[in-house]
Design a protein around this motif. Structure first.
Motif, PDB file in Angstrom:
ATOM      1  N   GLN A 148      79.115 -44.900  36.084  1.00 32.84           N
ATOM      2  CA  GLN A 148      80.034 -45.524  37.055  1.00 32.84           C
ATOM      3  C   GLN A 148      80.572 -47.120  36.636  1.00 32.84           C
ATOM      4  O   GLN A 148      81.893 -47.568  36.897  1.00 32.84           O
ATOM      5  CB  GLN A 148      79.051 -45.827  37.756  1.00 32.84           C
ATOM      6  CG  GLN A 148      79.158 -47.014  39.242  1.00 32.84           C
ATOM      7  CD  GLN A 148      78.353 -46.831  40.082  1.00 32.84           C
ATOM      8  OE1 GLN A 148      76.957 -46.863  39.296  1.00 32.84           O
ATOM      9  NE2 GLN A 148      78.282 -46.947  41.390  1.00 32.84           N
ATOM     10  N   ALA A 149      80.088 -47.433  35.597  1.00 37.94           N
ATOM     11  CA  ALA A 149      80.401 -49.018  35.046  1.00 37.94           C
ATOM     12  C   ALA A 149      81.934 -48.726  34.079  1.00 37.94           C
ATOM     13  O   ALA A 149      82.408 -49.392  34.566  1.00 37.94           O
ATOM     14  CB  ALA A 149      79.462 -49.627  33.820  1.00 37.94           C
ATOM     15  N   ALA A 150      82.220 -47.548  33.454  1.00 40.20           N
ATOM     16  CA  ALA A 150      83.279 -47.096  32.833  1.00 40.20           C
ATOM     17  C   ALA A 150      83.813 -46.642  33.617  1.00 40.20           C
ATOM     18  O   ALA A 150      85.164 -47.640  33.853  1.00 40.20           O
ATOM     19  CB  ALA A 150      83.003 -46.236  31.751  1.00 40.20           C
ATOM     20  N   ASN A 151      83.951 -46.117  35.048  1.00 40.43           N
ATOM     21  CA  ASN A 151      85.061 -45.818  36.134  1.00 40.43           C
ATOM     22  C   ASN A 151      85.663 -47.347  37.036  1.00 40.43           C
ATOM     23  O   ASN A 151      86.669 -46.837  36.915  1.00 40.43           O
ATOM     24  CB  ASN A 151      84.938 -44.528  36.324  1.00 40.43           C
ATOM     25  CG  ASN A 151      83.832 -43.542  36.641  1.00 40.43           C
ATOM     26  OD1 ASN A 151      84.465 -43.261  35.583  1.00 40.43           O
ATOM     27  ND2 ASN A 151      83.490 -43.160  36.978  1.00 40.43           N
ATOM     28  N   LYS A 152      84.432 -47.887  37.019  1.00 41.05           N
ATOM     29  CA  LYS A 152      85.031 -49.724  37.191  1.00 41.05           C
ATOM     30  C   LYS A 152      85.797 -50.196  36.538  1.00 41.05           C
ATOM     31  O   LYS A 152      86.422 -50.809  37.094  1.00 41.05           O
ATOM     32  CB  LYS A 152      83.952 -50.425  37.961  1.00 41.05           C
ATOM     33  CG  LYS A 152      82.713 -49.721  38.892  1.00 41.05           C
ATOM     34  CD  LYS A 152      81.642 -50.584  39.394  1.00 41.05           C
ATOM     35  CE  LYS A 152      81.363 -50.300  40.451  1.00 41.05           C
ATOM     36  NZ  LYS A 152      79.813 -51.014  40.434  1.00 41.05           N
ATOM     37  N   LEU A 153      85.414 -50.542  35.502  1.00 43.92           N
ATOM     38  CA  LEU A 153      86.362 -50.486  34.559  1.00 43.92           C
ATOM     39  C   LEU A 153      87.774 -49.931  34.349  1.00 43.92           C
ATOM     40  O   LEU A 153      88.883 -50.758  34.005  1.00 43.92           O
ATOM     41  CB  LEU A 153      85.877 -51.405  33.076  1.00 43.92           C
ATOM     42  CG  LEU A 153      86.422 -51.497  31.765  1.00 43.92           C
ATOM     43  CD1 LEU A 153      86.993 -53.156  32.470  1.00 43.92           C
ATOM     44  CD2 LEU A 153      85.809 -52.377  30.879  1.00 43.92           C
ATOM     45  N   ARG A 154      87.820 -49.006  34.340  1.00 43.99           N
ATOM     46  CA  ARG A 154      88.978 -48.150  33.659  1.00 43.99           C
ATOM     47  C   ARG A 154      90.192 -48.391  35.123  1.00 43.99           C
ATOM     48  O   ARG A 154      90.799 -47.934  35.093  1.00 43.99           O
ATOM     49  CB  ARG A 154      88.253 -46.919  33.930  1.00 43.99           C
ATOM     50  CG  ARG A 154      90.492 -45.666  33.943  1.00 43.99           C
ATOM     51  CD  ARG A 154      89.188 -44.207  33.357  1.00 43.99           C
ATOM     52  NE  ARG A 154      88.462 -43.654  32.171  1.00 43.99           N
ATOM     53  CZ  ARG A 154      87.515 -44.288  32.520  1.00 43.99           C
ATOM     54  NH1 ARG A 154      86.720 -44.196  33.221  1.00 43.99           N
ATOM     55  NH2 ARG A 154      87.187 -43.603  31.468  1.00 43.99           N
ATOM     56  N   SER A 155      89.003 -48.191  36.456  1.00 47.29           N
ATOM     57  CA  SER A 155      89.943 -48.480  37.841  1.00 47.29           C
ATOM     58  C   SER A 155      90.526 -50.177  37.190  1.00 47.29           C
ATOM     59  O   SER A 155      92.024 -50.112  38.119  1.00 47.29           O
ATOM     60  CB  SER A 155      89.349 -48.723  39.047  1.00 47.29           C
ATOM     61  OG  SER A 155      89.912 -49.062  40.117  1.00 47.29           O
ATOM     62  N   HIS A 156      90.128 -51.144  37.319  1.00 47.05           N
ATOM     63  CA  HIS A 156      90.275 -52.252  36.829  1.00 47.05           C
ATOM     64  C   HIS A 156      92.035 -52.280  36.242  1.00 47.05           C
ATOM     65  O   HIS A 156      92.426 -53.239  36.933  1.00 47.05           O
ATOM     66  CB  HIS A 156      89.274 -53.209  37.071  1.00 47.05           C
ATOM     67  CG  HIS A 156      89.943 -54.406  36.650  1.00 47.05           C
ATOM     68  ND1 HIS A 156      90.619 -55.130  37.607  1.00 47.05           N
ATOM     69  CD2 HIS A 156      89.754 -55.361  35.670  1.00 47.05           C
ATOM     70  CE1 HIS A 156      90.960 -56.510  37.224  1.00 47.05           C
ATOM     71  NE2 HIS A 156      90.296 -56.565  35.694  1.00 47.05           N
TER      72      HIS A 156
END
Length: 412
Positions: A148-156
């Motif tokens: 979840q944290a990696a997906n948030k960072l990737r989206s940003h």
């Protein structure tokens, strides 16, 4: 006279109710969530004939917490009733849909009085397997948090720094890779990344733990960061870089937690007597084996046959028949953690010739990948139940006999 006990669990207090075999209320109490409060239901049980030889069964809507842990230590039979099932039983006692903590406690006690055989008692797992369950579930949660944290960072990053994502798109770990996190910490914006020199990149690559191909990796990153791309205004870009650093700290914390919990779960699992049997199966290593053992436990009386274990894991299908209508569907109500571990197990087990042949036969019969893999998981669970019950290791030939042997046995 048979007596049944129900406990309505809450965060700071609990309601206890006791009924006899006719449903008559024998006693009730409200206890606090502390050591003193725990003694009150024990005294109430003793006053109504509870002994070591004839313990009074207890029903509660949770299987976790200090109260349940302390009650399990006393050796009494405890049944964890699903709150959804308890809500359906409540309608039998209150048509007006009234609700109170005392009523819920009575409903739980009456569930044991009328339908005790339909509910599963909490298993008497050993202390070691309970510790493994805590570590394995925490590790699984940490992995999900990392995703979840990696997906948030990737989206940003996709909003202002797509060039960084392209630089690490070829790696399996992606943003969780130590090199990606190290470089992004040093240069969170496209402007800062483009200014990195070859020497600075070499230093970052070494800092991330790379031992070989340092110069080639530094040159590749330098070229990727200097490739022209669309940019935000400088102040906007700088603000987005600060947000990236905040998201990056969250990702780094989850990555560290995954590593620590993985080591602890594997260490505890390797000391369990069932570890050798579980890891003898194809596709089951120490980590996945710890997740499986955490959910099935080591109390072999919990699942009297493989059918119950398969239903618990969601590998067995559900048949719905009404008149001329008949449908067979995948099971939705299941242990989600065990099902997630089973997905990884079945996929990794495809390296085994027997498991691969079984999967291919299901695919040739017209099943999709998910259905064929679930069927393989169903087969492996049956083998696991047999091996743990008989205390034998997995045998590839016995579990997946060659087709010619199956044909000859059917003809005989």
């Amino acid at each position: 006279m048979k007596v049944f006990c129900g406990i309505d669990w809450a965060s700071d207090h609990h309601d206890v109710a006791m009924v006899d075999h006719e449903g008559t209320l024998l006693g009730r109490a409200r206890i606090d969530d502390d050591a003193t409060g725990l003694q009150q239901p024990l005294d109430l049980l003793t006053a109504h004939g509870d002994t070591a030889d004839t313990p009074i069964p207890m029903a509660i809507e949770t299987s976790h917490g200090l109260l349940v842990a302390r009650l399990r230590e006393t050796g009494r039979p405890i049944y964890a009733i699903n709150p959804m099932a308890a809500a359906r039983y409540r309608e039998r006692h209150a048509v007006a849909r009234k609700k109170s903590d005392h009523l819920d406690a009575m409903v739980l006690a009456n569930i044991l009085r009328t339908d005790r055989a339909l509910h599963r008692q909490l298993p008497a797992d050993s202390e070691l397997v309970q510790a493994i369950a805590v570590l394995a579930r925490a590790q699984q949660d940490a992995v999900w948090n990392r995703i979840q944290a990696a997906n948030k960072l990737r989206s940003h990053l996709r909003e202002y720094f797509p060039g960084f994502l392209a630089a690490f798109a070829h790696t399996r770990e992606g943003l969780c890779l130590p090199l990606a996190r190290t470089v992004l910490t040093a240069a969170p914006t496209p402007a800062q990344a483009a200014k990195l020199t070859r020497a600075q990149l070499r230093s970052l690559v070494k800092k991330a733990g790379r031992k070989r191909g340092i110069d080639a990796e530094a040159d590749r990153l330098r070229e990727a960061f200097r490739t022209p791309q669309m940019r935000h205004l400088p102040q906007v870009e700088q603000a987005m870089g600060l947000r990236t650093l905040a998201l990056l700290r969250q990702l780094a914390a989850t990555c560290e937690s995954v590593e620590e919990l993985t080591a602890a779960a594997v260490k505890s699992f390797d000391t369990h007597p069932d570890a050798e049997i579980i890891t003898s199966f194809p596709g089951l290593g120490s980590l996945t084996g710890a997740r499986v053992l955490a959910e099935i436990g080591d109390d072999r009386s919990c699942f009297t046959d493989a059918k119950g274990l398969k239903a618990f894991a969601g590998a067995a299908p559900v048949t719905r028949a009404s008149g001329r209508s008949l449908s067979v569907m995948a099971r939705r109500i299941k242990n989600q953690r065990l099902a997630a571990a089973g997905y990884l197990w079945a996929f990794s087990a495809l390296s085994s010739p027997g498991a691969r042949a079984h999967y291919d036969r299901r695919r040739e019969a017209g099943e999709r990948h998910t259905a064929a893999q679930r069927n393989l998981f169903n087969r492996l669970l049956g083998c696991l139940h047999h091996c743990l019950t008989k205390r034998v290791h997995h045998n590839e030939t016995t579990a997946f006999p060659p087709p010619q042997f199956v044909t000859l046995a059917a003809a005989a």
